[in-house]
Motif scaffolding. Structure first.
Motif, PDB file in Angstrom:
ATOM      1  N   LEU A  55       0.822  -1.220   0.000  1.00  0.00           N
ATOM      2  CA  LEU A  55       0.000   0.000   0.000  1.00  0.00           C
ATOM      3  C   LEU A  55       0.851   1.262   0.000  1.00  0.00           C
ATOM      4  CD1 LEU A  55      -3.041  -0.748   2.314  1.00  0.00           C
ATOM      5  CD2 LEU A  55      -3.107   0.144  -0.020  1.00  0.00           C
ATOM      6  N   LEU A  83      -2.563  -1.570  -6.436  1.00  0.00           N
ATOM      7  CA  LEU A  83      -2.394  -2.647  -5.459  1.00  0.00           C
ATOM      8  C   LEU A  83      -2.534  -4.004  -6.131  1.00  0.00           C
ATOM      9  CD1 LEU A  83      -1.855  -3.426  -2.546  1.00  0.00           C
ATOM     10  CD2 LEU A  83      -4.303  -3.114  -2.082  1.00  0.00           C
ATOM     11  N   ARG A 139      -9.538   4.002   1.722  1.00  0.00           N
ATOM     12  CA  ARG A 139      -8.987   3.119   2.750  1.00  0.00           C
ATOM     13  C   ARG A 139      -9.176   1.692   2.283  1.00  0.00           C
ATOM     14  NH1 ARG A 139     -12.339   1.531   7.608  1.00  0.00           N
ATOM     15  NH2 ARG A 139     -14.458   2.204   7.189  1.00  0.00           N
ATOM     16  N   VAL A 140      -8.382   0.818   2.828  1.00  0.00           N
ATOM     17  CA  VAL A 140      -8.410  -0.596   2.460  1.00  0.00           C
ATOM     18  C   VAL A 140      -8.669  -1.396   3.728  1.00  0.00           C
ATOM     19  CG1 VAL A 140      -7.071  -2.504   1.489  1.00  0.00           C
ATOM     20  CG2 VAL A 140      -6.846  -0.204   0.515  1.00  0.00           C
ATOM     21  N   VAL A 154      -5.760   3.374  -6.507  1.00  0.00           N
ATOM     22  CA  VAL A 154      -5.084   2.605  -5.455  1.00  0.00           C
ATOM     23  C   VAL A 154      -5.394   1.116  -5.632  1.00  0.00           C
ATOM     24  CG1 VAL A 154      -5.046   2.115  -2.969  1.00  0.00           C
ATOM     25  CG2 VAL A 154      -4.916   4.474  -3.776  1.00  0.00           C
ATOM     26  N   ALA A 201       1.273   1.666  -3.608  1.00  0.00           N
ATOM     27  CA  ALA A 201       0.004   1.880  -4.326  1.00  0.00           C
ATOM     28  C   ALA A 201      -0.573   3.262  -4.053  1.00  0.00           C
ATOM     29  CB  ALA A 201      -1.009   0.798  -3.944  1.00  0.00           C
ATOM     30  N   GLU A 202      -0.318   3.803  -2.879  1.00  0.00           N
ATOM     31  CA  GLU A 202      -0.870   5.102  -2.522  1.00  0.00           C
ATOM     32  C   GLU A 202      -0.150   6.276  -3.184  1.00  0.00           C
ATOM     33  OE1 GLU A 202      -3.038   4.199   1.706  1.00  0.00           O
ATOM     34  OE2 GLU A 202      -1.010   4.988   1.806  1.00  0.00           O
ATOM     35  N   ILE A 242     -11.942  -2.222  -1.043  1.00  0.00           N
ATOM     36  CA  ILE A 242     -11.454  -0.914  -1.462  1.00  0.00           C
ATOM     37  C   ILE A 242     -12.579   0.086  -1.222  1.00  0.00           C
ATOM     38  CG2 ILE A 242     -10.470   0.436  -3.329  1.00  0.00           C
ATOM     39  CD1 ILE A 242      -8.800  -2.076  -2.485  1.00  0.00           C
TER      40      ILE A 242
END
Length: 182
Positions: free
Chosen positions: A31, A116, A47-48, A112, A34-35, A90
Motif C-alpha cells: 500500500l 495494489l 482506505r483498504v 489505489v 500503491a498510494e 477498497i
C-alpha cells in the motif's frame, strides 16, 4: 526486476487461488507504493479493509441478505467471499473539497485498487478485482463499518497462485481502445 510495462503486460486476473495469503505487514508495504496514485489536494480519499476468516462469512451473509435470495441461491452468493483467503475491500472515503469533486476522489481510490492489484500480482500473489450488484447496498456497506461519506468500490480477492498458473497465462495484450482527435 521487471519493468513497470512488463509487470502491467504480465498481469492477469486469478479467478482461483490457494489458501495462502500475504499478511497485514506485506499488504501495508504494498500500500505504501500503491498510494502514490495521483491525488489532487493530497486528500487520500481511500482506505483498504482486510477481510479474513469469519469476516468473509459475515460479508457472505450480508450479500445474501441484500440480494433477497433464499435457499440454494442465497447459499451460493454467501459462499463467494470464501473463494480467497483474503479480501481487500477498497473504500472511497470522500470529503467535501472546493476543487476536488467526489467523482475525482473515487477515481483516486480506484487507482489505489488497480496499483495494489498490480503490485500483488508482481509479488507473486493471485489477485482478482470483484464487484457486483450489491457492492453499494447498505447491508453490505454496514458489514464493512463504512461511514456516511464512504462507498465500497469492490474487493481484491487475494491468495496463492496454483502451481503452473503463472506459466499458463496468455501473454498477448488486448488491442488498445484508442482514438485521436485533431
Amino acid at each position: 526486476m521487471a519493468s513497470v510495462r512488463e509487470a502491467v503486460l504480465a498481469r492477469r486476473s486469478a479467478p482461483k487461488v490457494t489458501d495462502v495469503a500475504p499478511d497485514d505487514a506485506a499488504i501495508i508495504e504494498l500500500l505504501r507504493a500503491a498510494e502514490r496514485v495521483p491525488d489532487h489536494a493530497a486528500l487520500r480519499p481511500w482506505r483498504v479493509i482486510a477481510l479474513r476468516g469469519d469476516a468473509r462469512s459475515r460479508l457472505g451473509a450480508a450479500l445474501a441478505e441484500a440480494s433477497g435470495f433464499t435457499g440454494e441461491a442465497a447459499s451460493k452468493l454467501a459462499a463467494k467471499p470464501e473463494r480467497a483467503p483474503l479480501l481487500l475491500a477498497i473504500v472511497a472515503s470522500s470529503t467535501q473539497h472546493p476543487k476536488v469533486p467526489e467523482w475525482e476522489q473515487h477515481t483516486a481510490a480506484a487507482g489505489v485498487a488497480h496499483l495494489l492489484s498490480l503490485l500483488l500480482d508482481d509479488a507473486g500473489w493471485g489477485v482478482m478485482w470483484r464487484t457486483g450488484p450489491y457492492t453499494r447496498d447498505p447491508l453490505v456497506e454496514a458489514a464493512h463499518g463504512l461511514g456516511p461519506n464512504e462507498h465500497l468500490l469492490g474487493w481484491l480477492y487475494v491468495g496463492g497462485l496454483p502451481a503452473g498458473a503463472r506459466a499458463a497465462r496468455n501473454s498477448r495484450p488486448p488491442a488498445p481502445r484508442f482514438s485521436s482527435l485533431d
